[in-house]
Structure formats: structure tokens, C-alpha cells
Design an enzyme around this catalytic site. Structure first.
Site, short mmCIF file in Angstrom:
data_model
loop_
_atom_site.label_atom_id
_atom_site.label_comp_id
_atom_site.label_asym_id
_atom_site.label_seq_id
_atom_site.Cartn_x
_atom_site.Cartn_y
_atom_site.Cartn_z
CG PHE A 45 -1.87 1.23 1.15
CD1 PHE A 45 -3.02 1.18 0.38
CD2 PHE A 45 -1.57 2.40 1.82
CE1 PHE A 45 -3.86 2.28 0.29
CE2 PHE A 45 -2.41 3.50 1.74
CZ PHE A 45 -3.56 3.44 0.98
CE LYS A 52 -0.15 6.97 6.45
NZ LYS A 52 -1.34 7.69 5.99
CG ASP A 92 5.90 3.80 1.41
OD1 ASP A 92 5.90 4.58 2.40
OD2 ASP A 92 4.89 3.62 0.71
#
Length: 410
Positions: free
Chosen positions: A137, A251, A222
Site C-alpha cells: 500500500f 504522516k 516507503d
């Protein structure tokens, strides 16, 4: 109309929120519109690693907002340089390119990898390949969903960009077999978050790094969800002693207050960009840079990386001690844990809804897994309380016949 009714009436139906309306947050706690308090065990998908409304971060945001807001990258600002320098210092990278969302950071990495393949590696024009892992994801743009292995993320959004292929996550030999002379990069999450809090075998990333070096392929990590202390190391790559060629952060980088992301890389990789090749009006704006710098300083000065390692070990011990026939597996690293349930016995989505009644907020994710990624400021007593509520909820669900089901949620 109520707030929920307004959102349902005028909002696109791309989310299915749990039935609770949050109006206030402080530290590890959230309050709903009826004044009830909940322990936040999801941390906004790792975005709220510092807790809600951390005073130092709020002060950084408000002080900068009073002084200077967005000026675009058409000019220098006195905030961006210190932020990028601190990020490079902490991660060991040479150069950083600021964006907003995690998906934008990933897209930036993809563009850099392709251009590096043509300008540095010598791949023929328009032949560059990028390999990703099954269960990944990396965001929700067209390019990224094109190499997702989740059918729903792809359904109805094609045709997709060519030049991507998938290999089994955690299988270094599969990566080695997939590499060709045209392979530019391997894009991987050191821990798969949305995929179900999946931790690869020990040594996987180290072997992947060796394979990439041997084949002149970039390793792109990532760490939008798993980075910045979440797994008990500053970067999850550090668990295998790996320094990637490119790194994506996001984030938690915005302190839970606003979207901030970075693509960081070795100079050889980043130097393929020239003025006009890539950019963002809001990427690296003074407010984002001020908050990002404060977030990095807070992470280090409050010892939150070490705290995540210590309390994460406690969380995993407590979760693995739950005696429930519903649990298939407990996975995790640091304060990043997943409790997978036997699909034929219970729905993780239903359990997440029942946990609201118990005063715990979290969310299910893939592989019928309950996701637990609380703010890094959580303490041992709060972890014990949350795990106790989870254990009691699983007991109640196990006693029901048939088991409570609920629709999958986004």
C-alpha cells in the site's frame, strides 16, 4: 441534519467511518460529541505519533502561521533549509525533496527512479521497470493503484501505467528472479501496514539491499507509516542495518497537524531533477517546514524512538498472552501491531466496532486484522487497559453464535 447526516449527504462515499463522532483530542485520548472519552489505539494510521495536539507542535504551527504562510517554492524561506538539513542528518540521506502526502512522496520516488534509470543507469528510453511487493500500500493515485495487488483498489480505474511488476513480499529470491537489465528500482515497505501489519523475515531487507546493489537497482523504502520511531527504530530499515537509496516519509512528519512528506535520497538519485521537472505549490511551505522540524526535534528530544521499542515489546507480549480461539496470529514491531482473527470465526471489522463500546478506538485492515498503532507517548498502564478491553471484547464475540459480522470498512 446532524454532523454525520451532513457528511453522508454531501460527502463522497469513499470512506465508511465507524459510528463515532470525534470532537476533541489530547495526548492519547479522544472525546466524542457526547463527551465520552476513548483511548486512541490507531493514531490516525501513524500520523498522530506524538499524541493529539502536542503543545510543542501546536506552538510551532501557530507561531509560524502568524508570521508567514505559503509563498510557494518561487522564493527561499527561512524555515525550509533547517527542516531539510535536520531530516537528512537524522536519516543519513544526502538530499530531500518536500511534498505533502505520502502518495506524493512515493510518486516523486517513482519519477526519480525512472529518470535515474535513463540518465545514470542507461536503460533505453521508456523501458524502465519498477518492482513492488504483493500486498503493498503506497497510496491511491492512478499510477500507484496500478501496481496494487488489492482488487478493489484497481477496480474501475484502468487503464494503468505500464512499467511495474510485483513479487512476493518477504521473498528475496523472487526479487532476484524478477530483475532485468531494465529494472530501475525495488519499492518496498519495510513493514507492510495496510497489508495487515506484516513483518518480513529477519534478514529480508539486508538480502534485498545486497541484490539491488549487485544489479545496479535502487532500493526505495516507503516508511510513510512505519518510519519515524513507529517500529522502535528511527527507520524500520535499521532493524536489518539497511540504508536505502531513497526513502519516503510522511504522516508523523506533520505531527498530526497537517500533511507533510519527504522523498529523501542519495545525491546521485536526486540530482536527476532539474528546475521545472517536479514540484508542489504547498510542498515545503513555511508552516509545514516549521512543524516538520519541530516534529523531528520532538521525536528525538523526548526519546520517543526508544519509548516505542520498550513499550512496543510490552504491547506485543500482552497481545500474545491473550487466550482467545479467535486469534490466528499476532504480528508487529515496536508500537505497530496487528491481531489477525480467524475469518471463519470473527470479523475484525465487527470487533473494531465493538471496541468502541469498550472505549478503545482502532480499525481493521487487510487479512482480517485489528490494527494497533497508538501514539508513541502511550504508557504501560494505558496499553494494559487497552489490551484488557480487547481481550474482554474477543471473549464476548467468541461466546456469540453465530459470530457477529460487519461490513468491511475503508
Amino acid at each position: 441534519m446532524s454532523d454525520r447526516e451532513l457528511e453522508a449527504r454531501f460527502g463522497a462515499r469513499n470512506y465508511a467511518p465507524l459510528p463515532v463522532t470525534i470532537v476533541r483530542g489530547e495526548g492519547v485520548y479522544l472525546w466524542d460529541d457526547r463527551g465520552r472519552r476513548y483511548l486512541d489505539m490507531m493514531g490516525a494510521y501513524s500520523a498522530v505519533s506524538f499524541g493529539h495536539c502536542h503543545p510543542r507542535l501546536v506552538e510551532a504551527l501557530t507561531a509560524q502561521a502568524r508570521r508567514l504562510d505559503t509563498i510557494s517554492r518561487a522564493y527561499f524561506s527561512d524555515r525550509l533549509g533547517p527542516f531539510l538539513a535536520r531530516a537528512c542528518e537524522l536519516t543519513g540521506m544526502d538530499v530531500a525533496l518536500p511534498m505533502n502526502s505520502g502518495a506524493e512522496a512515493v510518486e516523486t520516488a517513482l519519477k526519480a527512479a525512472r529518470k535515474w534509470a535513463y540518465k545514470v543507469k542507461g536503460v533505453p528510453a521508456d523501458r524502465a521497470e519498477i518492482i513492488a511487493a504483493e500486498g503493498n500500500f503506497h497510496g491511491r493515485t492512478i499510477a500507484i493503484t496500478g501496481f496494487s495487488s488489492v482488487a478493489q483498489y484497481r477496480d474501475g480505474f484502468g487503464p494503468f501505467a505500464p512499467g511495474f511488476k510485483l513479487v512476493r513480499y518477504g521473498d528475496a529470491a523472487a526479487l532476484a528472479a524478477a530483475i532485468t537489465p531494465n529494472t530501475a528500482a525495488f519499492l518496498v515497505e519495510p513493514v507492510q501496514g495496510e497489508g495487515g501489519i506484516v513483518v518480513p523475515p529477519q534478514g529480508y531487507l539486508a538480502e534485498v539491499a545486497r541484490i539491488c546493489r549487485a544489479n545496479h537497482v535502487l532500493l526505495l523504502a516507503d516508511e510513510v507509516q512505519c518510519g519515524l520511531g513507529r517500529t522502535g527504530k528511527l527507520l524500520a530499515c535499521e532493524h536489518d542495518g539497511v540504508a536505502p537509496d531513497g526513502l519516503m516519509l510522511g504522516k508523523a512528519l506533520g505531527g498530526g497537524l497537517l500533511p507533510v512528506s519527504l522523498f529523501l535520497a542519495r545525491r546521485e538519485v536526486m540530482d536527476v531533477f532539474k528546475p521545472g521537472d517536479h514540484g508542489s505549490t504547498f510542498g515545503g511551505n513555511p508552516i509545514a517546514a516549521a512543524v516538520g522540524l519541530a516534529a523531528l526535534d520532538t521525536l528525538m528530544e523526548e526519546g520517543l524512538v526508544e519509548r516505542a521499542a520498550r513499550l512496543g515489546a510490552h504491547l506485543l507480549r500482552r497481545l500474545r498472552a491473550i487466550d482467545s480461539p479467535l486469534i490466528a496470529e499476532v504480528r508487529g514491531l515496536g508500537l505497530f501491531a496487528g491481531v489477525e482473527l480467524h475469518a471463519q470465526m470473527a470479523s475484525a471489522s465487527a470487533v473494531a466496532r465493538r471496541l468502541i463500546e469498550a472505549g478503545v478506538l482502532t480499525k481493521d485492515t487487510h487479512r482480517n486484522t485489528i490494527r494497533l498503532a497508538p501514539p508513541l507517548i502511550i504508557d504501560e498502564d494505558q496499553i494494559d487497559w487497552a489490551v484488557g478491553r480487547l481481550a474482554a471484547t474477543l471473549d464476548r464475540v467468541a461466546s456469540e453464535d453465530p459470530p457477529v459480522e460487519a461490513p468491511a470498512s475503508a
